[in-house]
Structure formats: structure tokens, C-alpha cells
Design a protein around this motif. Sequence first.
Motif, PDB file in Angstrom:
ATOM      1  N   GLY A  19      36.011  49.090  33.240  1.00  0.00           N
ATOM      2  CA  GLY A  19      35.306  47.915  32.737  1.00  0.00           C
ATOM      3  C   GLY A  19      35.130  46.854  33.807  1.00  0.00           C
ATOM      4  O   GLY A  19      34.058  46.237  33.921  1.00  0.00           O
ATOM      5  N   THR A  20      36.167  46.658  34.612  1.00  0.00           N
ATOM      6  CA  THR A  20      36.098  45.674  35.688  1.00  0.00           C
ATOM      7  C   THR A  20      35.089  46.075  36.750  1.00  0.00           C
ATOM      8  O   THR A  20      34.323  45.237  37.248  1.00  0.00           O
ATOM      9  N   LEU A  21      35.072  47.358  37.097  1.00  0.00           N
ATOM     10  CA  LEU A  21      34.127  47.825  38.110  1.00  0.00           C
ATOM     11  C   LEU A  21      32.684  47.677  37.637  1.00  0.00           C
ATOM     12  O   LEU A  21      31.800  47.299  38.419  1.00  0.00           O
ATOM     13  N   LEU A  22      32.429  47.984  36.363  1.00  0.00           N
ATOM     14  CA  LEU A  22      31.086  47.784  35.820  1.00  0.00           C
ATOM     15  C   LEU A  22      30.681  46.317  35.916  1.00  0.00           C
ATOM     16  O   LEU A  22      29.552  45.991  36.296  1.00  0.00           O
ATOM     17  N   TYR A  23      31.611  45.447  35.573  1.00  0.00           N
ATOM     18  CA  TYR A  23      31.325  44.013  35.638  1.00  0.00           C
ATOM     19  C   TYR A  23      31.073  43.559  37.077  1.00  0.00           C
ATOM     20  O   TYR A  23      30.171  42.758  37.343  1.00  0.00           O
ATOM     21  N   TRP A  26      27.588  44.891  38.172  1.00  0.00           N
ATOM     22  CA  TRP A  26      26.455  44.385  37.402  1.00  0.00           C
ATOM     23  C   TRP A  26      26.343  42.861  37.397  1.00  0.00           C
ATOM     24  O   TRP A  26      25.251  42.329  37.246  1.00  0.00           O
ATOM     25  N   GLN A  27      27.483  42.188  37.592  1.00  0.00           N
ATOM     26  CA  GLN A  27      27.475  40.734  37.472  1.00  0.00           C
ATOM     27  C   GLN A  27      27.950  40.015  38.738  1.00  0.00           C
ATOM     28  O   GLN A  27      27.302  39.092  39.208  1.00  0.00           O
ATOM     29  N   VAL A  28      29.087  40.432  39.284  1.00  0.00           N
ATOM     30  CA  VAL A  28      29.692  39.690  40.397  1.00  0.00           C
ATOM     31  C   VAL A  28      28.888  39.834  41.674  1.00  0.00           C
ATOM     32  O   VAL A  28      28.479  38.833  42.279  1.00  0.00           O
ATOM     33  N   ILE A  29      28.659  41.071  42.108  1.00  0.00           N
ATOM     34  CA  ILE A  29      27.970  41.288  43.382  1.00  0.00           C
ATOM     35  C   ILE A  29      26.545  40.720  43.374  1.00  0.00           C
ATOM     36  O   ILE A  29      26.151  40.032  44.327  1.00  0.00           O
ATOM     37  N   PRO A  30      25.722  40.951  42.327  1.00  0.00           N
ATOM     38  CA  PRO A  30      24.380  40.351  42.327  1.00  0.00           C
ATOM     39  C   PRO A  30      24.402  38.824  42.345  1.00  0.00           C
ATOM     40  O   PRO A  30      23.424  38.192  42.765  1.00  0.00           O
ATOM     41  N   VAL A 155      42.862  42.446  40.348  1.00  0.00           N
ATOM     42  CA  VAL A 155      41.398  42.417  40.254  1.00  0.00           C
ATOM     43  C   VAL A 155      40.962  42.543  38.796  1.00  0.00           C
ATOM     44  O   VAL A 155      39.965  41.965  38.375  1.00  0.00           O
ATOM     45  N   VAL A 156      41.740  43.297  38.019  1.00  0.00           N
ATOM     46  CA  VAL A 156      41.442  43.495  36.596  1.00  0.00           C
ATOM     47  C   VAL A 156      41.959  42.332  35.763  1.00  0.00           C
ATOM     48  O   VAL A 156      41.237  41.787  34.922  1.00  0.00           O
ATOM     49  N   THR A 157      43.194  41.932  35.986  1.00  0.00           N
ATOM     50  CA  THR A 157      43.808  40.910  35.133  1.00  0.00           C
ATOM     51  C   THR A 157      43.204  39.522  35.311  1.00  0.00           C
ATOM     52  O   THR A 157      43.265  38.694  34.399  1.00  0.00           O
ATOM     53  N   VAL A 158      42.606  39.278  36.472  1.00  0.00           N
ATOM     54  CA  VAL A 158      42.057  37.945  36.704  1.00  0.00           C
ATOM     55  C   VAL A 158      40.767  37.717  35.915  1.00  0.00           C
ATOM     56  O   VAL A 158      40.443  36.566  35.563  1.00  0.00           O
ATOM     57  N   ARG A 159      40.015  38.784  35.615  1.00  0.00           N
ATOM     58  CA  ARG A 159      38.709  38.616  34.982  1.00  0.00           C
ATOM     59  C   ARG A 159      38.778  37.991  33.587  1.00  0.00           C
ATOM     60  O   ARG A 159      38.075  37.015  33.307  1.00  0.00           O
TER      61      ARG A 159
END
Length: 218
Positions: A19-23, A26-30, A155-159
Motif C-alpha cells: 500500500g505504501t509503495l502504491l502511494y 502514484w502520489q509522492v513521487i509525482p 517508511v510505512v508507519t510514517v504515512r
Amino acid sequence: MWKIFKVSSLFFVSVGVCGTLLYIFWQVIPGLDHASPIFAKLPSLNLVILLVHVYTAVPPLLLGIPALIPRVRNYSFKAHRWMGTVYCISIWISAVTGIMLASANQVSIFSKLGFGLLGVMWFTTTTFAYLHGKGRKLVTHREWMIRSYSLTFAVVTVRPMFWFPPDNIDGTYYYILVSWICWVPNLICAEIYIRSTTFKGKLKPQIKSLFSSSFWLH
């Protein structure tokens, strides 16, 4: 019941990572082009460091999942060594760039310390894991790898902490809090797990005896 607990934990870790990688993709890098500049006078450098930091955090997240499965982890020594090398190099790069970003953090000295110490601990635990693995000290290698991945999992828990900020805490204070609670509890849980289990991941007899009357351990 202990096996069910471990399988359930692996499932939730895997879901959290995916889920974090998808986010991220799709959201962070762009959105990095529009992110608040950390190095305000060097926007190009700011973007490069952010991209390197984010991209190099991805391989360790993914590689940590098969490493948690004994049959997969022990299937091939060459594959294990290759995966471990990629894992370590990626973390070293991501940790160093993370420390750079933390040093330029403009929110507070405490948020600088929080994220900066995360980078230092991430780099250090991974280095110890690498050195102990290279020296074939398998017991301590396992322990340091567990500590390393618990910090990778930040990286996961911070989101979710940024997705659902509480209404009754000032934004600045909450940001400072996040810079610590996204990784310190992870490391504490890792330490408890290390001290409670054997090399093969089974509960130590003295720990199991404490809960001998609890049905969920049988």
C-alpha cells in the motif's frame, strides 16, 4: 497460536508495504516537483536528493518481505547474498540522503534530531547486519537485520500519521512527534521480538513459560 500470530504479522507487513509503495509511486513521487523546498536556495539539488532518497528506500522495503520467510530466505545462499547486498547499498544511500534532508529541516531542531537520528540508526544497524553477515555470525546478523528492517518500516508507519493528523494538536508539535514515533516504537518492538525468540524465530522457553496458562501460545 504463535505461528498464526507470525503469519498474521507477515500479512499485515506485506499489505502495509504494498500500500505504501502504491502511494509513493502514484502520489509522492509525482508531487515532488511541488514539494516545499528543503534546500530553498538549491531547488534542483533539493529535487535530486528527494528522488534519490525516495527511490532507494523502495528496494529494502520489498526485499525485507521474503527475508522474513525462512524457506525463502534460506533457499539459496547466492540469492540471499545478492538480495542482502542490494538491501544494504540501497539503505546506505537512502539513509545518507535522509540525514541530509533532516539537517536542512526547517520545522524544529527536535524534528531535525528525530529524522536525523532515524537516518543514523538506519545506516548503523544495516552496517552491523552486513558486517556480521559477512563474518558468518548468523545469530547477531539476524538480530541486526531485524533492527534494520524495523527502521526501514518507518517508511510505512510514517504515512498514516500524516494522513490522519489529530485536530487537538498543533501542526508543528505534531510534526515533531511524528519524527520520533514513526520509528522509535518500531525499534522497541524489534528489540522485544529479538529478546523473546530464538534464532529460528520460536519463542524462548523462559518467555513461553510466562504465558503457559494462555491458550493462544499453544
